[in-house]
Scaffold this active site. Structure first.
Site, PDB file in Angstrom:
ATOM      1  N   GLU A 290      -9.665  -5.834  15.906  1.00 33.89           N
ATOM      2  CA  GLU A 290      -9.119  -5.472  14.595  1.00 33.89           C
ATOM      3  C   GLU A 290      -7.893  -4.590  14.804  1.00 33.89           C
ATOM      4  O   GLU A 290      -7.973  -3.527  15.413  1.00 33.89           O
ATOM      5  CB  GLU A 290     -10.187  -4.746  13.758  1.00 33.89           C
ATOM      6  CG  GLU A 290      -9.762  -4.415  12.346  1.00 33.89           C
ATOM      7  CD  GLU A 290      -9.411  -5.653  11.507  1.00 33.89           C
ATOM      8  OE1 GLU A 290      -9.763  -6.779  11.885  1.00 33.89           O
ATOM      9  OE2 GLU A 290      -8.746  -5.467  10.474  1.00 33.89           O
ATOM     10  N   GLU A 320       0.813  -5.824   9.585  1.00 34.89           N
ATOM     11  CA  GLU A 320       0.543  -5.734  11.022  1.00 34.89           C
ATOM     12  C   GLU A 320       1.033  -6.972  11.766  1.00 34.89           C
ATOM     13  O   GLU A 320       1.612  -6.858  12.850  1.00 34.89           O
ATOM     14  CB  GLU A 320      -0.963  -5.487  11.249  1.00 34.89           C
ATOM     15  CG  GLU A 320      -1.360  -4.068  10.851  1.00 34.89           C
ATOM     16  CD  GLU A 320      -2.815  -3.869  10.456  1.00 34.89           C
ATOM     17  OE1 GLU A 320      -3.154  -2.758  10.009  1.00 34.89           O
ATOM     18  OE2 GLU A 320      -3.630  -4.825  10.552  1.00 34.89           O
ATOM     19  N   ASP A 468     -11.161  -3.435   7.176  1.00 35.30           N
ATOM     20  CA  ASP A 468     -12.266  -3.423   8.151  1.00 35.30           C
ATOM     21  C   ASP A 468     -13.474  -4.166   7.585  1.00 35.30           C
ATOM     22  O   ASP A 468     -14.195  -4.869   8.303  1.00 35.30           O
ATOM     23  CB  ASP A 468     -12.684  -1.979   8.472  1.00 35.30           C
ATOM     24  CG  ASP A 468     -11.522  -1.149   8.994  1.00 35.30           C
ATOM     25  OD1 ASP A 468     -10.522  -1.749   9.425  1.00 35.30           O
ATOM     26  OD2 ASP A 468     -11.617   0.094   8.953  1.00 35.30           O
TER      27      ASP A 468
HETATM   28  N1  LIG Z   1      -7.613  -3.829  -5.264  1.00 39.40           N
HETATM   29  C1  LIG Z   1      -8.124  -4.676  -4.365  1.00 39.40           C
HETATM   30  N2  LIG Z   1      -9.110  -5.529  -4.720  1.00 39.40           N
HETATM   31  C2  LIG Z   1      -9.646  -6.392  -3.817  1.00 39.40           C
HETATM   32  N3  LIG Z   1      -9.222  -6.489  -2.534  1.00 39.40           N
HETATM   33  C3  LIG Z   1      -8.229  -5.665  -2.156  1.00 39.40           C
HETATM   34  C4  LIG Z   1      -7.645  -4.720  -3.036  1.00 39.40           C
HETATM   35  N4  LIG Z   1      -6.691  -4.026  -2.371  1.00 39.40           N
HETATM   36  C5  LIG Z   1      -6.687  -4.504  -1.125  1.00 39.40           C
HETATM   37  N5  LIG Z   1      -7.598  -5.501  -0.981  1.00 39.40           N
HETATM   38  C6  LIG Z   1      -7.884  -6.283   0.214  1.00 39.40           C
HETATM   39  O1  LIG Z   1      -8.019  -5.398   1.314  1.00 39.40           O
HETATM   40  C7  LIG Z   1      -7.063  -5.679   2.310  1.00 39.40           C
HETATM   41  C8  LIG Z   1      -6.602  -4.389   2.946  1.00 39.40           C
HETATM   42  O2  LIG Z   1      -6.549  -4.519   4.316  1.00 39.40           O
HETATM   43  P1  LIG Z   1      -6.004  -3.338   5.277  1.00 39.40           P
HETATM   44  O3  LIG Z   1      -6.336  -3.778   6.652  1.00 39.40           O
HETATM   45  O4  LIG Z   1      -6.758  -2.126   4.841  1.00 39.40           O
HETATM   46  O5  LIG Z   1      -4.549  -3.244   5.022  1.00 39.40           O
HETATM   47  C9  LIG Z   1      -5.948  -6.431   1.574  1.00 39.40           C
HETATM   48  O6  LIG Z   1      -5.223  -7.242   2.440  1.00 39.40           O
HETATM   49  C10 LIG Z   1      -6.732  -7.228   0.533  1.00 39.40           C
HETATM   50  O7  LIG Z   1      -7.224  -8.422   1.062  1.00 39.40           O
HETATM   51  O1  LIG Z   2      -6.126   5.144  13.726  1.00 42.93           O
HETATM   52  P1  LIG Z   2      -7.401   5.900  13.543  1.00 42.93           P
HETATM   53  O2  LIG Z   2      -7.204   7.376  13.575  1.00 42.93           O
HETATM   54  O3  LIG Z   2      -8.479   5.437  14.457  1.00 42.93           O
HETATM   55  O4  LIG Z   2      -7.901   5.637  12.030  1.00 42.93           O
HETATM   56  C1  LIG Z   2      -8.045   4.404  11.459  1.00 42.93           C
HETATM   57  C2  LIG Z   2      -8.054   4.495   9.970  1.00 42.93           C
HETATM   58  O5  LIG Z   2      -8.222   3.150   9.487  1.00 42.93           O
HETATM   59  C3  LIG Z   2      -9.398   3.031   8.721  1.00 42.93           C
HETATM   60  O6  LIG Z   2     -10.436   2.643   9.596  1.00 42.93           O
HETATM   61  C4  LIG Z   2      -9.217   2.091   7.554  1.00 42.93           C
HETATM   62  O7  LIG Z   2      -8.657   0.882   7.961  1.00 42.93           O
HETATM   63  P2  LIG Z   2      -8.392  -0.282   6.899  1.00 42.93           P
HETATM   64  O8  LIG Z   2      -8.008   0.352   5.605  1.00 42.93           O
HETATM   65  O9  LIG Z   2      -7.315  -1.089   7.517  1.00 42.93           O
HETATM   66  O10 LIG Z   2      -9.669  -1.046   6.802  1.00 42.93           O
HETATM   67  C5  LIG Z   2      -9.645   4.448   8.196  1.00 42.93           C
HETATM   68  O11 LIG Z   2     -10.965   4.669   7.804  1.00 42.93           O
HETATM   69  C6  LIG Z   2      -9.173   5.320   9.353  1.00 42.93           C
HETATM   70  O12 LIG Z   2      -8.747   6.562   8.868  1.00 42.93           O
HETATM   71 MG   LIG Z   3      -6.735  -2.737   8.513  1.00 43.47          MG
END
Ligand SMILES: Nc1ncnc2c1ncn2[C@@H]1O[C@H](COP(=O)(O)O)[C@@H](O)[C@H]1O
Ligand SMILES: O=P(O)(O)OC[C@H]1O[C@](O)(COP(=O)(O)O)[C@@H](O)[C@@H]1O
Ligand SMILES: [Mg+2]
Length: 488
Positions: A290, A320, A468
């Site tokens: 991840e 990313e 995650d």
């Molecule tokens: N408001 C949202 N509702 C449902 N899903 C969501 C929302 N905002 C973000 N998401 C999903 O979560 C990922 C975030 O991934 P990260 O790795 O934390 O950037 C985003 O791509 C949506 O699929």
């Molecule tokens: O880079 P670090 O310090 O390991 O932290 C990772 C950060 O990403 C998270 O795991 C969240 O990641 P996502 O929003 O991408 O799922 C946080 O909970 C955490 O603070």
């Molecule tokens: Mg992420």
């Protein structure tokens, strides 16, 4: 639609119950600050608010918005990056090196009031989610495990299922309930700024936040090493024999140089060894990496070049994959993804990475969709079943994400009803058509591209950890299909 009601979702969860997993390496405490309205933001920017007796210099914030600091040392640099993040509505993570912070910023951060604390980090978030999904065994390894941190792991399944490898006095390693495995370590605290959709004015500009999202200020404690001690490391082959899969992450904490002379190369080589050791007695073991935001392009490239060749699946968000492409020399494609978010470009980028590192599968999550890209199976009938299974895994992941977005937390399988009741976003049909056209083009004849639209929650309680949640839900479902019916 694979899930018509909560019972269908529950049935799917039952498929996961015979899965055992290893998770490494990052867990922390997330301190959340909600910025729900323009007044919350203006309070942070207020010259007279004097958080920590610090007077914010707005001219400096404006200057920093133009220079885009990648490392943050002052409150003005932070506020500049926060406003830029809000303008884009995209996820941002910036490392904080305590030794480099200005005294003002230290005072400001200490005095700032946060709204709540939760478990964070890929290992923390995923362990708690998989625990309540009743996985058979979750080995959650993180180098720092303070008492406070260990208590935040919640053994929520129908049996205690989160374990930590502990070296016993007789030299043997025992998998111990993580709540009892804490050490005399410091607690790593990240600060999360969760902003909602609202508009505000700054420097005579009206800014309309396009999407609620989060900015992470990620702490980088000097004594955190992304590593496994020799005593535990030597047990990895045996641990690998007893598990079906692993999710590795946290490499974003690796630094170029440490005070004891060690370098990033040292830790990357050891991280590669860990994966090879886990796989050494279990050739079927699937490993998912991840990704997270890595500001330093050289380190970002090293994560990819060292680790992608030894894992099977990669999970990452749209920003990313764009940043990885940039590090690999595809700056034009990277810019296009960051600017236009076109699915065609994201698919092209994914194919480049998939082929370059011979990955089995890439999973991309963006605000509007979640997508798997992998090689086809030659037998058409089997491939059709595979596509249906992949789709179901992605559906499951969107349900998890939208339940968490709505409620902030998933506290039981019953909570998944909230996600199930959230409709696909308005671009869903369009995205499905686009992907179907791309799949039929000659460039993709060897690939399955499977997409499920996201179920966007309009005013999410929080967004941190959604990626995650999506990645672990989709990956574990995929592994369960492999294990339980062998069609894939
Ligand atoms: N408001 C949202 N509702 C449902 N899903 C969501 C929302 N905002 C973000 N998401 C999903 O979560 C990922 C975030 O991934 P990260 O790795 O934390 O950037 C985003 O791509 C949506 O699929
Ligand atoms: O880079 P670090 O310090 O390991 O932290 C990772 C950060 O990403 C998270 O795991 C969240 O990641 P996502 O929003 O991408 O799922 C946080 O909970 C955490 O603070
Ligand atoms: Mg992420």
């Amino acid at each position: 639609m694979p899930f018509k009601n909560l019972n269908d979702v529950k049935e799917h969860c039952e498929n996961l119950e015979n899965i055992a997993i290893f998770l490494g390496y990052n867990a922390n405490v997330d301190a959340l600050k909600y910025i729900s309205s323009k007044n919350d933001l203006y309070e942070l920017l207020d010259e007279k608010n004097n958080i920590g007796d610090v007077k914010i210099d707005i001219d400096k914030v404006i200057e920093n918005m133009a220079s885009y600091p990648r490392e943050i040392k002052t409150p003005e640099e932070f506020l500049a990056r926060l406003i830029l993040a809000m303008k884009s509505g995209k996820p941002v993570e910036i490392p904080l090196i305590s030794a480099n912070l200005s005294p003002n910023f230290k005072k400001w951060l200490e005095d700032l009031k946060f709204n709540e604390k939760r478990i964070g980090g890929q290992v923390g978030i995923i362990a708690n989610l998989l625990s309540l999904l009743n996985l058979e065994k979750i080995i959650a390894y993180t180098p720092l495990l303070s008492k406070k941190q260990s208590e935040m792991f919640e053994n929520k399944g129908n049996h205690a299922n989160i374990f930590y490898p502990v070296l016993k006095k007789d030299g043997k390693v025992s998998l111990t309930n993580i709540n009892n495995a804490y050490k005399d370590d410091e607690t790593k605290i990240n600060r999360i700024f969760e902003y909602k959709e609202f508009d505000f004015e700054f420097n005579n500009e009206k800014i309309d936040i396009p999407r609620a999202n989060r900015l992470i200020l990620a702490s980088r404690p000097e004594n955190l090493r992304i590593d496994i001690s020799e005593d535990i490391k030597k047990e990895l082959p045996e641990m690998g024999k007893d598990i079906d899969c692993a999710i590795v992450s946290g490499y974003q904490s690796i630094k170029e140089k440490y005070s004891d002379g060690k370098t990033d190369e040292y830790y990357f080589k050891r991280a590669v060894e860990d994966i090879k050791l886990l796989k050494s007695k279990n050739l079927d073991l699937k490993v998912h990496l991840e990704f997270a935001s890595v500001q330093n392009p050289l380190l970002r490239k090293k994560i990819v070049e060292y680790l992608y060749p030894v894992v099977d699946c990669a999970g990452l968000d749209e920003t990313e994959i764009a940043n990885i492409l940039n590090s690999l020399g595809y700056s034009e494609l990277s810019e296009k993804i960051l600017k236009d978010s076109r699915i065609e470009d994201v698919i092209e980028a994914s194919k480049i990475v998939l082929e370059k590192y011979d990955l089995e599968m890439i999973q991309i999550h963006t605000i509007f969709y979640i997508m798997f890209i992998c090689k086809k199976i030659e037998d058409k009938a089997k491939n059709d079943i595979k596509i249906a299974q992949l789709k179901k895994s992605l559906e499951f992941a969107t349900i998890l994400a939208s339940s968490k977005a709505k409620n902030g937390l998933i506290t039981s399988i019953e909570d998944l009803k909230m996600g199930l009741d959230t409709p696909y976003n308005q671009y869903g049909d369009l995205l499905i058509d686009l992907v179907s056209n791309i799949s039929n083009s000659s460039e993709f004849t060897e690939y399955n591209i499977v997409l499920v639209p996201s179920r966007i929650v309009k005013n999410p309680k929080s967004t941190v950890g959604l990626g995650d949640t999506i990645s672990s839900g989709a990956f574990v479902s995929y592994v369960a299909d492999l294990k339980n019916n062998n069609v894939l």
